[in-house]
Design an enzyme around this catalytic site. Structure first.
Site, PDB file in Angstrom:
ATOM      1  N   ARG A  50       0.812  -1.218   0.000  1.00 11.43           N
ATOM      2  CA  ARG A  50       0.000   0.000   0.000  1.00 11.43           C
ATOM      3  C   ARG A  50       0.850   1.274   0.000  1.00 11.43           C
ATOM      4  NH1 ARG A  50      -5.325  -0.693   2.492  1.00 11.43           N
ATOM      5  NH2 ARG A  50      -6.309  -2.274   1.202  1.00 11.43           N
ATOM      6  N   ASP A 157     -14.836  10.987   6.130  1.00  9.17           N
ATOM      7  CA  ASP A 157     -13.892   9.864   6.076  1.00  9.17           C
ATOM      8  C   ASP A 157     -12.498  10.421   6.328  1.00  9.17           C
ATOM      9  OD1 ASP A 157     -14.235   6.818   4.798  1.00  9.17           O
ATOM     10  OD2 ASP A 157     -12.181   7.566   4.832  1.00  9.17           O
TER      11      ASP A 157
HETATM   12  C1  LIG Z   1     -14.874  -0.442   4.542  1.00  7.99           C
HETATM   13  S1  LIG Z   1     -15.177   1.270   4.419  1.00  7.99           S
HETATM   14  C2  LIG Z   1     -16.911   1.330   4.790  1.00  7.99           C
HETATM   15  C3  LIG Z   1     -17.664   2.296   3.914  1.00  7.99           C
HETATM   16  C4  LIG Z   1     -19.187   2.356   4.166  1.00  7.99           C
HETATM   17  N1  LIG Z   1     -19.465   2.854   5.491  1.00  7.99           N
HETATM   18  C5  LIG Z   1     -19.826   1.017   3.955  1.00  7.99           C
HETATM   19  O1  LIG Z   1     -20.194   0.348   4.925  1.00  7.99           O
HETATM   20  O2  LIG Z   1     -19.931   0.598   2.805  1.00  7.99           O
HETATM   21  C6  LIG Z   1     -14.439   1.880   5.925  1.00  7.99           C
HETATM   22  C7  LIG Z   1     -14.103   3.354   5.867  1.00  7.99           C
HETATM   23  O3  LIG Z   1     -13.798   3.802   7.199  1.00  7.99           O
HETATM   24  C8  LIG Z   1     -12.793   4.773   7.113  1.00  7.99           C
HETATM   25  N2  LIG Z   1     -12.121   4.911   8.419  1.00  7.99           N
HETATM   26  C9  LIG Z   1     -11.377   3.997   9.089  1.00  7.99           C
HETATM   27  N3  LIG Z   1     -10.905   4.504  10.219  1.00  7.99           N
HETATM   28  C10 LIG Z   1     -11.359   5.785  10.291  1.00  7.99           C
HETATM   29  C11 LIG Z   1     -11.185   6.856  11.229  1.00  7.99           C
HETATM   30  N4  LIG Z   1     -10.444   6.718  12.318  1.00  7.99           N
HETATM   31  N5  LIG Z   1     -11.787   8.029  10.966  1.00  7.99           N
HETATM   32  C12 LIG Z   1     -12.541   8.189   9.843  1.00  7.99           C
HETATM   33  N6  LIG Z   1     -12.728   7.227   8.922  1.00  7.99           N
HETATM   34  C13 LIG Z   1     -12.144   6.037   9.139  1.00  7.99           C
HETATM   35  C14 LIG Z   1     -11.877   4.256   6.012  1.00  7.99           C
HETATM   36  O4  LIG Z   1     -11.088   5.292   5.446  1.00  7.99           O
HETATM   37  C15 LIG Z   1     -12.881   3.653   5.033  1.00  7.99           C
HETATM   38  O5  LIG Z   1     -13.201   4.537   3.988  1.00  7.99           O
END
Ligand SMILES: C[S@@+](CC[C@H](N)C(=O)[O-])C[C@H]1O[C@@H](n2cnc3c(N)ncnc32)[C@H](O)[C@@H]1O
Length: 291
Positions: A50, A157
């Site tokens: 990554r 995000d």
């Molecule tokens: C797997 S995606 C889920 C997207 C959507 N909520 C769904 O269920 O389809 C997880 C997202 O959480 C975000 N994320 C993870 N840790 C985070 C944090 N500490 N603060 C904000 N966003 C976070 C990641 O960048 C990612 O875009």
């Protein structure tokens, strides 16, 4: 995941710069402290892949040099590091029973009761599909009610790349299969020529949403409280303490009796006293238990 944020792990494993154990542990601990994301021992190759592009763009020839740079001055690099490491897989109408509950239970109830203000939050919105799905459901409910409502979806995000894709609102046509046909026709403009195979969200739908970068572990600038919070498939990467802290903060940011939606493999069991489980990964804030 949309094509816009898809990232090849590396051009070729042979050409990739190796990430040594000590450097992996340093980066893993930093990522955990700053985002709550936990990377297990088996994620070393994943992180190595990554970050290849990031090292190349910084013109660094080793992970040791990258770690030294981050150790000396972490702040300028944090957003890019966390963007590189986050998993942004998502899709329209994912876990569609949540949107059914919103469309058939919550919104009709609130609109019939004469609510004039609605606030929804897609926390961890990735490339935007969840927020646009919420907007389609919300817009339809408001339109059908014939009422005038001040409604807004905040979509946040930590990943800059994912938010760029969300803001652009351009998706591959084959990613729209779960969008009901009437909503697909209403809200997506088909690309032609060079944009064949793409679909762009109409600006009128985009207006229901405000996209913003926000790390859930940092300060939240929002003043008001939300009726609904979607935080799905985000805490899956958090440890128990991280989840507990986050749920407690959500309790303080949600209306009394407001609703919190988690992902299908996530649960509050043993982690919060502020919510009751009322459906499949649907929680309601418990009155009198305001944080
Ligand atoms: C797997 S995606 C889920 C997207 C959507 N909520 C769904 O269920 O389809 C997880 C997202 O959480 C975000 N994320 C993870 N840790 C985070 C944090 N500490 N603060 C904000 N966003 C976070 C990641 O960048 C990612 O875009």
């Amino acid at each position: 995941m949309t094509s816009v944020v898809a990232r090849p792990l590396t051009a070729s494993i042979e050409q990739s710069l190796p990430l040594e154990e000590a450097d992996y542990r340093f980066l893993r601990d930093l990522i955990h402290a700053r985002s709550g994301i936990t990377l297990g021992d088996h994620k070393q190759r994943l992180l190595q892949g990554r970050l290849q592009r990031r090292l190349r763009s910084l013109k660094l020839d080793s992970f040791a040099a990258y770690c030294e740079r981050v150790r000396n001055d972490p702040e300028p690099e944090m957003a890019a590091l966390l963007s590189a490491v986050s998993t942004n897989v998502t899709r329209f109408f994912r876990e569609s029973h949540h949107f059914d509950y919103l469309a058939k239970e919550l919104l009709p109830k609130w609109l019939a009761a004469g609510r004039t203000r609605l606030r929804l939050w897609s926390a961890g919105c990735a490339s935007g599909e969840e927020a646009y799905t919420l907007a389609m459901v919300l817009e339809r409910a408001v339109r059908e009610s014939g009422r005038s409502v001040d409604a807004l979806i905040l979509a946040t995000d930590l990943s800059i790349e994912a938010l760029e894709a969300a803001n652009a609102g351009v998706y591959r046509v084959d990613e729209l299969t779960d969008v009901p046909a009437d909503l697909r026709t209403r809200w997506f403009m088909r690309g032609t020529g060079l944009h064949e195979g793409e679909a762009r969200i109409r600006p009128e739908l985009r207006e229901w949403i405000r996209f913003q970068r926000l790390n859930l572990l940092e300060r939240w600038p929002m003043q008001g409280q939300f009726d609904v919070i979607f935080c799905r498939n985000v805490v899956i990467y958090f440890d128990r303490d991280g989840k507990r802290r986050l749920f407690s903060r959500f309790a303080g940011q949600i209306q009394s009796r407001g609703y919190l939606f988690l992902g299908h493999s996530e649960s509050m069991a043993g982690l919060s006293e502020d919510f009751d489980l009322i459906g499949r990964s649907i929680y309601q804030h418990r009155p009198g238990n305001m944080a």
